[in-house]
Design a protein around this motif. Structure first.
Motif, mmCIF file in Angstrom:
data_model
loop_
_atom_site.group_PDB
_atom_site.id
_atom_site.type_symbol
_atom_site.label_atom_id
_atom_site.label_comp_id
_atom_site.label_asym_id
_atom_site.label_seq_id
_atom_site.Cartn_x
_atom_site.Cartn_y
_atom_site.Cartn_z
ATOM 1 N N GLY A 1 0.856 -1.168 0.000
ATOM 2 C CA GLY A 1 0.000 0.000 0.000
ATOM 3 C C GLY A 1 0.896 1.223 0.000
ATOM 4 N N LYS A 2 0.307 2.393 0.158
ATOM 5 C CA LYS A 2 1.115 3.617 0.155
ATOM 6 C C LYS A 2 2.058 3.641 1.359
ATOM 7 N N ALA A 3 1.533 3.336 2.537
ATOM 8 C CA ALA A 3 2.351 3.422 3.738
ATOM 9 C C ALA A 3 2.774 2.058 4.276
ATOM 10 N N CYS A 4 2.087 1.007 3.907
ATOM 11 C CA CYS A 4 2.342 -0.305 4.492
ATOM 12 C C CYS A 4 2.669 -1.353 3.443
ATOM 13 N N VAL A 5 3.361 -2.369 3.898
ATOM 14 C CA VAL A 5 3.560 -3.581 3.115
ATOM 15 C C VAL A 5 2.887 -4.687 3.925
ATOM 16 N N TYR A 6 2.058 -5.468 3.260
ATOM 17 C CA TYR A 6 1.284 -6.495 3.960
ATOM 18 C C TYR A 6 1.812 -7.879 3.614
ATOM 19 N N ILE A 7 2.019 -8.709 4.643
ATOM 20 C CA ILE A 7 2.403 -10.103 4.424
ATOM 21 C C ILE A 7 1.496 -10.990 5.264
ATOM 22 N N ASN A 8 1.334 -12.239 4.830
ATOM 23 C CA ASN A 8 0.528 -13.181 5.608
ATOM 24 C C ASN A 8 1.348 -13.894 6.670
ATOM 25 N N LYS A 9 2.572 -14.281 6.295
ATOM 26 C CA LYS A 9 3.440 -14.979 7.245
ATOM 27 C C LYS A 9 4.891 -14.833 6.814
ATOM 28 N N ILE A 10 5.793 -15.040 7.753
ATOM 29 C CA ILE A 10 7.218 -14.885 7.479
ATOM 30 C C ILE A 10 7.695 -15.881 6.426
ATOM 31 N N ALA A 11 7.114 -17.072 6.403
ATOM 32 C CA ALA A 11 7.525 -18.093 5.424
ATOM 33 C C ALA A 11 7.329 -17.624 3.984
ATOM 34 N N ASP A 12 6.489 -16.605 3.772
ATOM 35 C CA ASP A 12 6.206 -16.100 2.416
ATOM 36 C C ASP A 12 7.261 -15.119 1.901
ATOM 37 N N ILE A 13 8.152 -14.668 2.785
ATOM 38 C CA ILE A 13 9.068 -13.591 2.397
ATOM 39 C C ILE A 13 10.529 -13.997 2.558
ATOM 40 N N ASP A 14 11.406 -13.200 1.965
ATOM 41 C CA ASP A 14 12.841 -13.364 2.111
ATOM 42 C C ASP A 14 13.275 -12.481 3.286
ATOM 43 N N VAL A 15 13.703 -13.114 4.374
ATOM 44 C CA VAL A 15 14.063 -12.379 5.593
ATOM 45 C C VAL A 15 15.255 -11.451 5.352
ATOM 46 N N GLU A 16 16.170 -11.851 4.490
ATOM 47 C CA GLU A 16 17.317 -10.985 4.193
ATOM 48 C C GLU A 16 16.858 -9.694 3.509
ATOM 49 N N VAL A 17 15.868 -9.791 2.645
ATOM 50 C CA VAL A 17 15.316 -8.592 2.001
ATOM 51 C C VAL A 17 14.587 -7.745 3.051
ATOM 52 N N LEU A 18 13.890 -8.393 3.983
ATOM 53 C CA LEU A 18 13.236 -7.654 5.077
ATOM 54 C C LEU A 18 14.265 -6.825 5.837
ATOM 55 N N LYS A 19 15.402 -7.414 6.143
ATOM 56 C CA LYS A 19 16.459 -6.696 6.868
ATOM 57 C C LYS A 19 16.957 -5.497 6.059
ATOM 58 N N LYS A 20 17.073 -5.680 4.745
ATOM 59 C CA LYS A 20 17.497 -4.568 3.881
ATOM 60 C C LYS A 20 16.438 -3.469 3.862
ATOM 61 N N LEU A 21 15.156 -3.851 3.840
ATOM 62 C CA LEU A 21 14.074 -2.862 3.873
ATOM 63 C C LEU A 21 14.120 -2.052 5.169
ATOM 64 N N ILE A 22 14.358 -2.726 6.283
ATOM 65 C CA ILE A 22 14.442 -2.044 7.582
ATOM 66 C C ILE A 22 15.601 -1.044 7.571
ATOM 67 N N THR A 23 16.770 -1.519 7.169
ATOM 68 C CA THR A 23 17.966 -0.673 7.147
ATOM 69 C C THR A 23 17.792 0.506 6.194
ATOM 70 N N GLN A 24 17.267 0.237 5.009
ATOM 71 C CA GLN A 24 17.078 1.290 4.011
ATOM 72 C C GLN A 24 16.077 2.342 4.496
ATOM 73 N N SER A 25 15.006 1.897 5.120
ATOM 74 C CA SER A 25 13.997 2.825 5.617
ATOM 75 C C SER A 25 14.593 3.763 6.673
ATOM 76 N N ILE A 26 15.350 3.203 7.590
ATOM 77 C CA ILE A 26 15.969 4.010 8.653
ATOM 78 C C ILE A 26 16.948 5.016 8.044
ATOM 79 N N THR A 27 17.781 4.558 7.118
ATOM 80 C CA THR A 27 18.745 5.447 6.450
ATOM 81 C C THR A 27 18.023 6.582 5.733
ATOM 82 N N PHE A 28 16.993 6.236 4.963
ATOM 83 C CA PHE A 28 16.227 7.238 4.212
ATOM 84 C C PHE A 28 15.606 8.281 5.142
ATOM 85 N N LEU A 29 14.975 7.824 6.219
ATOM 86 C CA LEU A 29 14.301 8.765 7.126
ATOM 87 C C LEU A 29 15.305 9.641 7.879
ATOM 88 N N LYS A 30 16.453 9.093 8.252
ATOM 89 C CA LYS A 30 17.460 9.894 8.943
ATOM 90 C C LYS A 30 18.054 10.945 8.014
#
Length: 140
Positions: free
Chosen positions: A105-134
Motif C-alpha cells: 500500500g502507500k504506507a504499508c507492506v502487507y504479508i501473511n506470514k514470514i515463510a512467504d518472504i525473504d528475511v534478508e530482504v526484510l532486513k534490507k528494507l528495515i535498514t534502508q527505511s531508517i537510512t532514508f528517514l534519517k
C-alpha cells in the motif's frame, strides 16, 4: 487541531504480542520482533494500541502538519501483518521486487506470514527505511 492517535507509549510489547489469538501469527510476531530489534538497533515500543515501532523521527510537512512516527514497525493484524517502512523511498520499490509474497500500500507492506518472504530482504528494507528517514529528517 488534528491530534495524532499513533503516539509512542509505555504499553508492553510482549503483552500485546501475547494477546494475538492465532498461535502461528503470535510466533511470527515474535520472529518479527527479533528481526526488527536486531536489524534496527532500537528497542521495540508500542505506538498507539497496535503498532510495534522501532526508533522515531519528527516530520514536518509543507502544509505545517507535523508529528512523530517510528522509523520502522509492524503490526500483527487479524488478516495479515502490516509492515511500516518509509514512503517516498525509491529503493523500497526495488527491494520489494525480491521480497516474496506481499501486497504494498502507500504506507504499508502487507504479508501473511514470514515463510512467504525473504528475511534478508526484510532486513534490507528495515535498514534502508531508517537510512532514508534519517537523511530526510536529520534533526530527529
Amino acid at each position: 487541531m488534528y491530534e495524532l492517535k499513533t503516539k509512542e507509549n509505555d504499553n508492553s510489547v510482549i503483552e500485546f504480542i501475547e494477546a494475538v489469538e492465532n498461535p502461528k501469527k503470535r510466533e511470527d510476531a515474535y520472529k518479527l520482533l527479533d528481526i526488527f530489534t536486531e536489524t534496527s538497533g532500537y528497542p521495540a515500543k508500542m505506538w498507539g494500541p497496535s503498532i510495534i515501532g522501532f526508533g522515531s523521527y519528527h516530520y514536518k510537512y509543507a502544509s505545517g502538519h507535523e508529528g512523530d512516527a517510528p522509523l520502522v514497525g509492524f503490526s500483527p493484524r487479524k488478516a495479515n501483518f502490516s509492515l511500516y517502512f518509509a514512503t517516498g523511498d525509491t529503493k523500497r520499490e526495488e527491494l520489494l521486487q525480491d521480497f516474496g509474497k506481499h501486497k504494498a500500500g502507500k504506507a504499508c507492506v502487507y504479508i501473511n506470514k514470514i515463510a512467504d518472504i525473504d528475511v534478508e530482504v526484510l532486513k534490507k528494507l528495515i535498514t534502508q527505511s531508517i537510512t532514508f528517514l534519517k537523511e530526510t529528517y536529520p534533526d530527529s
